[in-house]
Design an enzyme around this catalytic site. Structure first.
Site, PDB file in Angstrom:
ATOM      1  N   HIS A  90       0.846  -1.380  -0.145  1.00 21.58           N
ATOM      2  CA  HIS A  90       0.062  -0.326  -0.453  1.00 21.58           C
ATOM      3  C   HIS A  90       0.824   1.365  -0.501  1.00 21.58           C
ATOM      4  O   HIS A  90       1.693   1.081   0.895  1.00 21.58           O
ATOM      5  CB  HIS A  90      -0.738   0.038   1.222  1.00 21.58           C
ATOM      6  N   HIS A 220       3.096  -3.746   6.188  1.00 21.29           N
ATOM      7  CA  HIS A 220       2.039  -2.828   5.979  1.00 21.29           C
ATOM      8  C   HIS A 220       1.809  -1.919   7.359  1.00 21.29           C
ATOM      9  O   HIS A 220       3.015  -1.753   7.953  1.00 21.29           O
ATOM     10  CB  HIS A 220       0.449  -3.532   6.277  1.00 21.29           C
ATOM     11  N   GLU A 310       1.609  -5.636  10.303  1.00 19.07           N
ATOM     12  CA  GLU A 310       0.881  -4.310  10.718  1.00 19.07           C
ATOM     13  C   GLU A 310       1.784  -3.556  11.483  1.00 19.07           C
ATOM     14  O   GLU A 310       2.061  -3.992  12.636  1.00 19.07           O
ATOM     15  CB  GLU A 310       0.084  -4.308  10.953  1.00 19.07           C
TER      16      GLU A 310
END
EC number: 3.4.17.10
Length: 450
Positions: A90, A220, A310
């Site tokens: 992303h 991420h 994450e």
């Protein structure tokens, strides 16, 4: 008044702090050009163990550069596992991108300084680092900057496609096969799949097909937790309810996630970003169901086990936070790579010691098989314990062995497969021998579990 010893100690402390501040000042965000220069600089500084290569281009033509570390760059060595890190999938989740650039510099510097742990890791592992899977999205996010970056600005690629929702959906096929005793590994891709994915996704899938990766993580941001498969729920989505979707390797995935979480400075504590995850880990579908994600695709289409990390509440943290984030993640990044050396590994040969490619390696009680690579070597991540393992290949008699796995290095278990008797032999007319007994050949009764 300070004594001589105190002055020496104080001077050493000040020098240490000064060095730390100098290193901290080196932490900055890297645009595409700066990132490329950093990768090639590492290759230049460590030419005998580092190699930069491109796996393709983004929508806007930027190379997807990978930095490889190995004692023999560019070559797969039999029984040496392949590992990968993927960052910045992303575009606006940038911490992983920066951590992988810092990790690359760290591996080079520590190798040159003689760090035994890093030297052994590079000698025994082929490490591939893709700092940015979505360089186009990053440039969009970077124009906004850390202070004004929106939650979705730059998340997708140049076509505004979310790359972590862009892989072929193999979960639906797997869940169907589970109900009908179908294939449990290397699921086939749908027709015309290359026309259905973005250039970045296409490049990564072909990368996976060209390298027999064993372990991976994609980095991420937006939370602090180690997320493991399956991401997609087996059950229809019901508002307000989530469902844990296990893989056949759920125990090893939980262990992999905990390895990162507990080596991280605060992930394992659970409370981060306003959310609580016990021990800092979560099953993806238990958190929220996600279709067409990369980590599930790795598990269902290749030999690779991947988790999603994450790493920060702030998707685009300020440069002043990067040094602290590096210190929080450095040990975890190294410890996770070392997990690729657990379980079993070995060669699959025929009777003439020729390697057999695409042999299936099955473990009783775990309904997910591995396959041997082009050189005939295989890798199977397992927790400590005793296992019954079977190797099989078309045209060969399956062979089963029992092995005990410990907590340290992977146990080597080699297989030598014999050719199956020719079909014509099975139907040869029986001739009585001198004692009146038939001499017809009888086919073996145990040709493996399938």
């Amino acid at each position: 008044m300070l004594s001589g010893c105190s002055l020496i100690w104080t001077g050493a402390l000040l020098l240490g702090l000064q060095a730390l501040l100098t290193r901290a000042s080196d932490f900055q965000h890297h645009g595409y050009e700066e990132m490329v220069r950093a990768l090639f600089a590492v290759q230049s500084e460590c030419p005998y163990i580092a190699r930069v290569y491109s796996i393709g281009r983004s929508v806007e033509g930027r190379h997807l550069y990978v930095l490889e570390f190995s004692d023999n760059p560019g070559v797969h060595e039999a029984l040496e596992p392949e590992f990968k890190y993927v960052g910045n999938m992303h575009g606006n989740e940038v911490l992983g991108r920066e951590l992988l650039i810092y990790l690359s510099k760290f591996l080079c510097e520590e190798y040159r300084s003689g760090n035994e742990r890093i030297t052994r890791l590079i000698h025994d592992t082929r490490i591939h680092i893709l700092p940015s899977m979505n360089p186009d999205g990053y440039e969009v996010a970077a124009r906004q900057g850390p202070e004004f970056n929106g939650y979705l600005v730059g998340r997708g690629n140049a076509k505004d496609t979310d790359l972590n929702r862009n892989f072929p959906d193999l979960n639906a096929l797997m869940y169907y096969y589970e109900r009908h005793s179908g294939q449990n590994h290397h699921l086939p891709l749908p027709d015309n799949w290359e026309l259905q994915v973005e250039p970045e996704t296409l490049a990564v899938i072909k990368w996976m097909d060209n390298y027999n990766f064993v372990l991976s993580a994609n980095l991420h941001g937006g939370a602090v937790v180690a997320n493991y498969p399956f991401d997609k729920s087996r059950e229809p989505r019901i508002r307000g309810r989530t469902t844990y979707s296990t893989t056949p390797d759920d125990k090893i995935f939980r262990k992999l996630a905990k390895t990162y979480s507990y080596a991280h400075s605060w992930m394992h504590k659970g409370w981060n970003c306003g959310d609580y995850f016990d021990e800092g880990i979560t099953n993806g579908a238990s958190w929220y169901s996600l279709s067409k994600g990369m980590q599930d695709f790795n598990y269902l289409h290749t030999n690779c086990f991947e988790i999603t990390l994450e790493l920060s509440c702030d998707k685009f943290p300020p440069a002043t936070a990067l040094a602290n984030e590096w210190l929080a993640n450095r040990e975890a990044l190294v410890s996770y790579m070392e997990q690729v050396h657990h379980g079993i590994k070995g060669m699959v040969y025929d009777e003439n010691n020729n390697p057999i490619t695409n042999a299936e390696i099955s473990v009783t009680g775990i309904n997910h098989d591995m396959t041997s690579g082009p050189d005939g070597d295989y890798f199977r991540l397992l927790l400590p314990g005793t296992y019954t393992v079977t190797a099989s290949a078309p045209g060969y008699q399956a062979f089963t062995s029992t092995v005990t796995v410990g907590p340290a290095e992977a146990v080597q278990l080699h297989f030598y497969l014999k050719l199956q008797p020719k079909v014509s032999n099975l139907h040869t007319k029986a001739h009585p021998n001198k004692k009146g007994h038939s001499t017809a050949k009888v086919p073996p009764t145990n040709l493996g579990p399938r």
